[in-house]
Design an enzyme around this catalytic site. Structure first.
Site, PDB file in Angstrom:
ATOM      1  CG  HIS A 171      -1.838   1.188   1.278  1.00 32.55           C
ATOM      2  ND1 HIS A 171      -3.096   1.168   0.697  1.00 32.55           N
ATOM      3  CD2 HIS A 171      -1.681   2.426   1.807  1.00 32.55           C
ATOM      4  CE1 HIS A 171      -3.673   2.345   0.888  1.00 32.55           C
ATOM      5  NE2 HIS A 171      -2.840   3.118   1.557  1.00 32.55           N
ATOM      6  CB  CYS A 172       2.104   3.322  -2.579  1.00 32.60           C
ATOM      7  SG  CYS A 172       3.306   4.653  -2.836  1.00 32.60           S
ATOM      8  N   PRO A 173       1.184   5.270   0.241  1.00 32.99           N
ATOM      9  CG  PRO A 173       2.291   6.161   2.094  1.00 32.99           C
ATOM     10  CD  PRO A 173       2.210   4.937   1.241  1.00 32.99           C
ATOM     11  CD1 TRP A 174       5.260   7.572  -0.148  1.00 34.95           C
ATOM     12  CD2 TRP A 174       5.124   9.795  -0.193  1.00 34.95           C
ATOM     13  NE1 TRP A 174       5.906   8.031   0.958  1.00 34.95           N
ATOM     14  CE2 TRP A 174       5.845   9.405   0.960  1.00 34.95           C
ATOM     15  CE3 TRP A 174       4.906  11.154  -0.427  1.00 34.95           C
ATOM     16  CZ2 TRP A 174       6.340  10.330   1.869  1.00 34.95           C
ATOM     17  CZ3 TRP A 174       5.395  12.071   0.479  1.00 34.95           C
ATOM     18  CH2 TRP A 174       6.106  11.663   1.607  1.00 34.95           C
ATOM     19  CE  LYS A 178      -6.092   3.429  -6.707  1.00 38.83           C
ATOM     20  NZ  LYS A 178      -6.665   3.457  -8.053  1.00 38.83           N
TER      21      LYS A 178
END
Length: 370
Positions: A171-174, A178
């Site tokens: 899971h990528c917050p940047w 998403k």
């Protein structure tokens, strides 16, 4: 002697009662909820930071290109080459970023008609396919207790997005908070590579300008070295940071692993063959909390050697960045695209079963000696 009568049924219903019961049964299937998780606005603050960091150096870059290459060196061709390369890389990076943002990373429980490459026609076919499926959803890790739905191979449940994702990597917050999964992983790696190459290119361009300024201090504009120092520093730092992630994911691609599979050694336990019924106290398959320190060390040592989906670096790379169309390489070059296949089944390393069998025997042997 009278013949023995067979016992009658415990309950019996008349035809009237049966027709009344049937009339009350209503079959009303509900469609699966495939709507994406609606995130609050503050989840997009890191995405705004990502876009800002990409665009922030461009004013200084344009200033250096104009004042140094046009006004000082008087080389318009070199100016156009640098301008074309930097903004082509920027365009490619934004293209793959948009793919990661706009595309679903991998819908596990979407209706068959909404999946790419689906050849099943009609609800009857999808029901038959579901009933005749040879997938054992009772196996460990094949049923999601949170979504309460089947979980295909290599799929995982994201606690932030509150959904399962096909071949979930992380899971990528940047990138708008998403998940990176089956349908967005090539685009994500493409984004990392484009940003890394862009940072290296800008850093080299700025360092060359700085070297010229040191040799010819009176022929350059007084503010040009300041912008070149900023570009060299930011380009160098981000090429090291983002480049490290790009190299790490290149390693994962060549060994056919995801980030979750690489950093979670105890996921191997769910792939172990059936254990003996006696001479040990382990569950089948073993659970991480019940392992001793020695058994944990055995699993961690085996994790680096048992690559379940490793088919060789050529096939591993083709599984992620391959194409089955005539000009499919253009999509890969432009925005990364999506991974081939349905994201639910994957070929395995033919040696993995033997190695998993040896691991199971070692765990049972250590448990028997306790």
């Amino acid at each position: 002697m009278a013949p023995r009568r067979s016992p009658g049924p415990l309950l019996s219903f008349t035809d009237t009662e049966m027709r009344s019961a049937e009339s009350t049964i209503v079959f009303n299937p509900q469609p699966l909820d495939t709507q994406p998780f609606k995130k609050p606005w503050y989840y997009y603050i890191p995405l705004f930071g990502t876009v800002s960091l990409i665009l922030a150096p461009h004013p200084s870059l344009l200033y250096v290109l104009v004042t140094f290459h046009l006004q000082t060196l008087h080389q318009p061709i070199l100016f156009m080459i640098h301008l074309l390369v930097t903004y082509t890389l920027t365009f490619l990076a934004f293209s793959s970023l948009i793919v990661c943002l706009a595309r679903d990373p991998g819908p596990v429980n979407a209706p068959p008609s909404t999946l790419e490459g689906n050849d099943i026609e009609g609800d009857d076919m999808s029901l038959r396919d579901a009933l005749l499926s040879d997938t054992d959803f009772s196996a460990p890790g094949r049923w999601c207790r949170k979504c309460w739905a089947p979980k295909p191979e290599r799929a995982h449940h994201c606690s932030i997005c509150d959904r399962c994702v096909l071949k979930m990597d992380h899971h990528c917050p940047w990138i708008g908070a998403k998940c990176i999964g089956h349908r967005t992983y090539p685009a994500f790696v493409h984004f990392l590579c484009c940003i890394t190459v862009l940072c290296i290119y800008v850093a080299i361009l700025a360092i060359n300008g700085l070297l010229y300024a040191f040799r010819n201090p009176f022929s350059v504009h007084e503010f040009t070295p300041v912008h070149e120092i900023i570009l060299a520093f930011t380009g160098g730092v981000f090429s090291l940071v983002i480049g490290s992630f790009a190299c790490y994911h290149t390693y994962l691609i060549l060994t056919n692993q995801t980030t979750l599979e690489n950093i979670t050694p105890f996921m191997l336990l769910r792939h172990l063959p059936p254990l003996p019924r006696s001479s040990h106290s382990l569950s089948d398959p073993p659970l991480e909390p019940e392992l001793s320190q020695a058994q944990r060390r055995i699993v961690k040592d085996a994790h680096g050697q048992i690559l379940i989906y490793d088919l060789g670096w050529r096939q591993n790379f083709a599984q992620v960045f391959g194409w089955n169309r005539k000009y499919g390489w253009l999509t890969r070059l432009w925005c990364g695209g999506a991974t081939l296949g349905d994201g639910k089944t994957f070929p395995r390393n033919p040696r993995s079963e033997e190695m998993l069998g040896r691991l199971a025997k070692e765990l049972v042997s250590v448990d028997s000696d306790r």
